[in-house]
Design an enzyme around this catalytic site. Structure first.
Site, PDB file in Angstrom:
ATOM      1  N   LEU A 273       0.841  -1.196   0.000  1.00  0.00           N
ATOM      2  CA  LEU A 273       0.000   0.000   0.000  1.00  0.00           C
ATOM      3  C   LEU A 273       0.871   1.239   0.000  1.00  0.00           C
ATOM      4  O   LEU A 273       1.931   1.275   0.649  1.00  0.00           O
ATOM      5  CB  LEU A 273      -0.910   0.006   1.236  1.00  0.00           C
ATOM      6  CG  LEU A 273      -1.857  -1.181   1.396  1.00  0.00           C
ATOM      7  CD1 LEU A 273      -2.861  -0.891   2.507  1.00  0.00           C
ATOM      8  CD2 LEU A 273      -2.567  -1.524   0.114  1.00  0.00           C
TER       9      LEU A 273
ATOM     10  N   ASN B 263       4.686  -7.586   6.414  1.00  0.00           N
ATOM     11  CA  ASN B 263       5.596  -6.961   7.382  1.00  0.00           C
ATOM     12  C   ASN B 263       4.955  -5.809   8.147  1.00  0.00           C
ATOM     13  O   ASN B 263       5.654  -4.984   8.732  1.00  0.00           O
ATOM     14  CB  ASN B 263       6.844  -6.444   6.645  1.00  0.00           C
ATOM     15  CG  ASN B 263       6.500  -5.402   5.593  1.00  0.00           C
ATOM     16  OD1 ASN B 263       5.501  -5.531   4.908  1.00  0.00           O
ATOM     17  ND2 ASN B 263       7.312  -4.376   5.471  1.00  0.00           N
ATOM     18  N   GLU B 264       3.609  -5.749   8.165  1.00  0.00           N
ATOM     19  CA  GLU B 264       2.914  -4.624   8.801  1.00  0.00           C
ATOM     20  C   GLU B 264       3.441  -4.315  10.205  1.00  0.00           C
ATOM     21  O   GLU B 264       3.604  -3.160  10.579  1.00  0.00           O
ATOM     22  CB  GLU B 264       1.404  -4.902   8.881  1.00  0.00           C
ATOM     23  CG  GLU B 264       0.638  -4.662   7.607  1.00  0.00           C
ATOM     24  CD  GLU B 264       0.791  -5.764   6.567  1.00  0.00           C
ATOM     25  OE1 GLU B 264       1.558  -6.721   6.796  1.00  0.00           O
ATOM     26  OE2 GLU B 264       0.152  -5.658   5.513  1.00  0.00           O
TER      27      GLU B 264
ATOM     28  N   GLY C 249       1.053  -5.161   1.270  1.00  0.00           N
ATOM     29  CA  GLY C 249      -0.032  -5.200   0.284  1.00  0.00           C
ATOM     30  C   GLY C 249       0.376  -5.905  -1.000  1.00  0.00           C
ATOM     31  O   GLY C 249      -0.468  -6.503  -1.683  1.00  0.00           O
TER      32      GLY C 249
HETATM   33  N1  CO8 Z   1       4.521   3.665  -0.198  1.00  0.00           N
HETATM   34  C1  CO8 Z   1       4.933   4.878  -0.588  1.00  0.00           C
HETATM   35  N2  CO8 Z   1       6.207   5.132  -0.999  1.00  0.00           N
HETATM   36  C2  CO8 Z   1       7.062   4.093  -1.023  1.00  0.00           C
HETATM   37  C3  CO8 Z   1       6.670   2.796  -0.620  1.00  0.00           C
HETATM   38  C4  CO8 Z   1       5.325   2.598  -0.190  1.00  0.00           C
HETATM   39  N3  CO8 Z   1       4.864   1.393   0.192  1.00  0.00           N
HETATM   40  N4  CO8 Z   1       7.754   1.988  -0.738  1.00  0.00           N
HETATM   41  C5  CO8 Z   1       8.765   2.736  -1.208  1.00  0.00           C
HETATM   42  N5  CO8 Z   1       8.355   4.022  -1.384  1.00  0.00           N
HETATM   43  C6  CO8 Z   1       9.131   5.135  -1.909  1.00  0.00           C
HETATM   44  C7  CO8 Z   1      10.379   5.413  -1.075  1.00  0.00           C
HETATM   45  O1  CO8 Z   1      10.082   6.235   0.025  1.00  0.00           O
HETATM   46  C8  CO8 Z   1      11.262   6.105  -2.094  1.00  0.00           C
HETATM   47  O2  CO8 Z   1      10.781   7.439  -2.237  1.00  0.00           O
HETATM   48  P1  CO8 Z   1      11.789   8.660  -2.603  1.00  0.00           P
HETATM   49  O3  CO8 Z   1      12.369   8.300  -3.927  1.00  0.00           O
HETATM   50  O4  CO8 Z   1      10.904   9.851  -2.629  1.00  0.00           O
HETATM   51  O5  CO8 Z   1      12.817   8.689  -1.503  1.00  0.00           O
HETATM   52  C9  CO8 Z   1      10.932   5.359  -3.398  1.00  0.00           C
HETATM   53  O6  CO8 Z   1       9.640   4.773  -3.196  1.00  0.00           O
HETATM   54  C10 CO8 Z   1      11.913   4.263  -3.740  1.00  0.00           C
HETATM   55  O7  CO8 Z   1      12.055   3.421  -2.610  1.00  0.00           O
HETATM   56  P2  CO8 Z   1      13.451   2.731  -2.217  1.00  0.00           P
HETATM   57  O8  CO8 Z   1      14.566   3.693  -2.429  1.00  0.00           O
HETATM   58  O9  CO8 Z   1      13.287   2.130  -0.854  1.00  0.00           O
HETATM   59  O10 CO8 Z   1      13.524   1.604  -3.359  1.00  0.00           O
HETATM   60  P3  CO8 Z   1      14.330   0.214  -3.318  1.00  0.00           P
HETATM   61  O11 CO8 Z   1      14.311  -0.275  -4.716  1.00  0.00           O
HETATM   62  O12 CO8 Z   1      15.646   0.355  -2.622  1.00  0.00           O
HETATM   63  O13 CO8 Z   1      13.440  -0.757  -2.383  1.00  0.00           O
HETATM   64  C11 CO8 Z   1      11.367  -1.684  -1.598  1.00  0.00           C
HETATM   65  C12 CO8 Z   1      12.157  -1.112  -2.787  1.00  0.00           C
HETATM   66  C13 CO8 Z   1      12.004  -3.011  -1.166  1.00  0.00           C
HETATM   67  C14 CO8 Z   1       9.951  -1.931  -2.067  1.00  0.00           C
HETATM   68  C15 CO8 Z   1      11.428  -0.680  -0.430  1.00  0.00           C
HETATM   69  O14 CO8 Z   1      11.066   0.596  -0.929  1.00  0.00           O
HETATM   70  C16 CO8 Z   1      10.517  -0.994   0.708  1.00  0.00           C
HETATM   71  O15 CO8 Z   1      10.816  -1.870   1.505  1.00  0.00           O
HETATM   72  N6  CO8 Z   1       9.408  -0.261   0.819  1.00  0.00           N
HETATM   73  C17 CO8 Z   1       8.487  -0.360   1.914  1.00  0.00           C
HETATM   74  C18 CO8 Z   1       7.537  -1.452   1.697  1.00  0.00           C
HETATM   75  C19 CO8 Z   1       6.591  -1.581   2.841  1.00  0.00           C
HETATM   76  O16 CO8 Z   1       6.947  -1.769   3.976  1.00  0.00           O
HETATM   77  N7  CO8 Z   1       5.292  -1.503   2.506  1.00  0.00           N
HETATM   78  C20 CO8 Z   1       4.267  -1.636   3.467  1.00  0.00           C
HETATM   79  C21 CO8 Z   1       3.097  -0.759   3.157  1.00  0.00           C
HETATM   80  S1  CO8 Z   1       1.751  -1.037   4.287  1.00  0.00           S
HETATM   81  C22 CO8 Z   1       0.776  -2.186   3.539  1.00  0.00           C
HETATM   82  O17 CO8 Z   1       0.945  -2.528   2.404  1.00  0.00           O
HETATM   83  C23 CO8 Z   1      -0.345  -2.808   4.305  1.00  0.00           C
HETATM   84  C24 CO8 Z   1      -0.952  -1.941   5.315  1.00  0.00           C
HETATM   85  C25 CO8 Z   1      -2.150  -2.554   5.950  1.00  0.00           C
HETATM   86  C26 CO8 Z   1      -2.949  -1.548   6.742  1.00  0.00           C
HETATM   87  C27 CO8 Z   1      -3.068  -1.909   8.139  1.00  0.00           C
HETATM   88  C28 CO8 Z   1      -4.030  -1.053   8.912  1.00  0.00           C
HETATM   89  C29 CO8 Z   1      -3.425   0.282   9.384  1.00  0.00           C
END
Ligand code: CO8
Length: 243
Positions: A49, A118-119, A94
Site C-alpha cells: 500500500l 511486514n505490517e 499489500g
Molecule cells: N509507499 C509509498 N512510498 C514508497 C513505498 C510505499 N509502500 N515503498 C517505497 N516508497 C518510496 C520510497 O520512500 C522512495 O521514495 P523517494 O524516492 O521519494 O525517496 C521510493 O519509493 C523508492 O524506494 P526505495 O529507495 O526504498 O527503493 P528500493 O528499490 O531500494 O526498495 C522496496 C524497494 C524493497 C519496495 C522498499 O522501498 C521498501 O521496503 N518499501 C516499503 C515497503 C513496505 O513496507 N510496505 C508496506 C506498506 S503497508 C501495507 O501494504 C499494508 C498496510 C495494511 C494496513 C493496516 C491497517 C493500518
C-alpha cells in the site's frame, strides 16, 4: 497484467482504481479465462500500500482509500479467472496480499527478493482479511509467527514456508507461467470455479458483511497520533536507507 507504476508499484488510490477496472474488464471478457499478474518494474513486484495515502490525510481520504483496498481484494480473491502471480521482485505487505490472493504463486529464484506481511514492522496491524488470506495459504502457525514478527522472507524461505508455490530462474518465469496456466486451464471452468468459491466464500462474505466496520476501524486506527508517527518514521527510514 503488468504493474507499471514507478518507482516501486506502490498501491495508491489511483493504482488500485485502475487495477480494479482492469480486472473487471478481463472478468467480463468471456474469452479471458486466466490472468497472469506480474511487474514491469525490475526487482519490485509491488511495495504494498502506498504509505503516503495513509499519512497526513483527511478521514474521508482514509475511508476512500481503504474502500479501494477492500475492492481490489474482493475482486481478486473472488475472481472466476485463474489468477497466477509471477513475483519478479520484492513484494512486501499489500504486494504480498495481491500475490496471496491469486490461485498460484511463482517467484523468481533470487534471495535478494523478499515477500511477506511486514505490517508489524511499521507499527501497524494487518486486518483480519489480510491475516486470513495468509492463514489460508500457509496455515495458522507460520502465519501467527510471521505476522507477529512482520517477517519478510527471501525467496528460498518463502518457498520453504509455502508463501510461494515455486521458484524459477528469472529468465524462465514467462515460460513457466505459460505452462502453469495451461495446466490450470485444462480443467473445466465450472468445476474449478465452484471449488474456488467453496474454499474462499466464508472469508469473502465476512468482509462484505463487515465492510463499513472495517473502514471505520482502519480510519480511526490510522489517524491515531502514534500510528501517524510510526508511519512517518518508517518513511524517513526508507529515505535514510536510500541516501
Ligand atoms: N509507499 C509509498 N512510498 C514508497 C513505498 C510505499 N509502500 N515503498 C517505497 N516508497 C518510496 C520510497 O520512500 C522512495 O521514495 P523517494 O524516492 O521519494 O525517496 C521510493 O519509493 C523508492 O524506494 P526505495 O529507495 O526504498 O527503493 P528500493 O528499490 O531500494 O526498495 C522496496 C524497494 C524493497 C519496495 C522498499 O522501498 C521498501 O521496503 N518499501 C516499503 C515497503 C513496505 O513496507 N510496505 C508496506 C506498506 S503497508 C501495507 O501494504 C499494508 C498496510 C495494511 C494496513 C493496516 C491497517 C493500518
Amino acid at each position: 497484467m503488468k504493474f507499471k507504476s514507478p518507482p516501486v508499484n506502490s498501491l495508491s488510490l489511483d493504482f488500485l482504481t485502475e487495477f480494479c477496472i482492469s480486472l473487471e474488464k478481463l472478468e467480463n471478457d468471456r474469452a479471458c479465462r486466466g490472468v497472469v499478474i506480474t511487474s514491469a518494474i525490475p526487482k519490485i513486484f509491488s511495495s504494498g500500500l502506498d504509505i503516503t495515502e495513509m499519512c497526513g490525510k483527511s478521514m474521508e481520504h482514509y475511508a476512500e482509500f481503504w474502500r479501494a483496498v477492500q475492492e481490489m481484494w474482493l475482486r481478486l480473491y473472488s475472481s472466476n479467472m485463474v489468477t497466477l502471480a509471477v513475483i519478479n521482485g520484492s513484494s512486501p505487505a499489500g504486494g504480498c496480499l495481491v500475490a496471496l490472493s491469486c490461485d498460484y504463486r511463482i517467484m523468481a529464484e533470487n534471495p535478494k527478493y523478499t515477500i511477506g506481511l511486514n505490517e508489524a514492522q511499521l507499527g501497524i496491524v494487518a486486518p483480519f482479511w489480510f491475516k486470513d488470506t495468509f492463514v489460508n495459504v500457509v496455515g495458522q502457525r507460520v502465519a501467527e509467527r510471521s505476522l507477529q514478527l512482520g517477517s519478510l522472507y527471501p525467496a528460498p524461505e518463502a518457498l520453504k514456508f509455502g508463501i510461494v508455490d515455486e521458484l524459477v530462474p528469472e529468465e524462465k518465469l514467462q515460460e513457466k507461467a505459460t505452462a502453469v496456466m495451461a495446466q490450470w486451464l485444462a480443467l473445466p471452468d465450472h468445476a474449478r470455479q465452484i471449488t474456488k468459491s467453496m474454499m474462499r466464500k466464508t472469508l469473502l462474505d465476512r468482509l462484505v458483511a463487515h465492510r463499513e466496520e472495517d473502514i471505520k476501524n482502519f480510519t480511526s486506527f490510522v489517524s491515531k497520533e502514534s500510528i501517524q508517527k510510526s508511519l512517518h518514521m518508517y518513511m524517513e527510514m526508507l529515505k535514510k536507507k536510500k541516501s
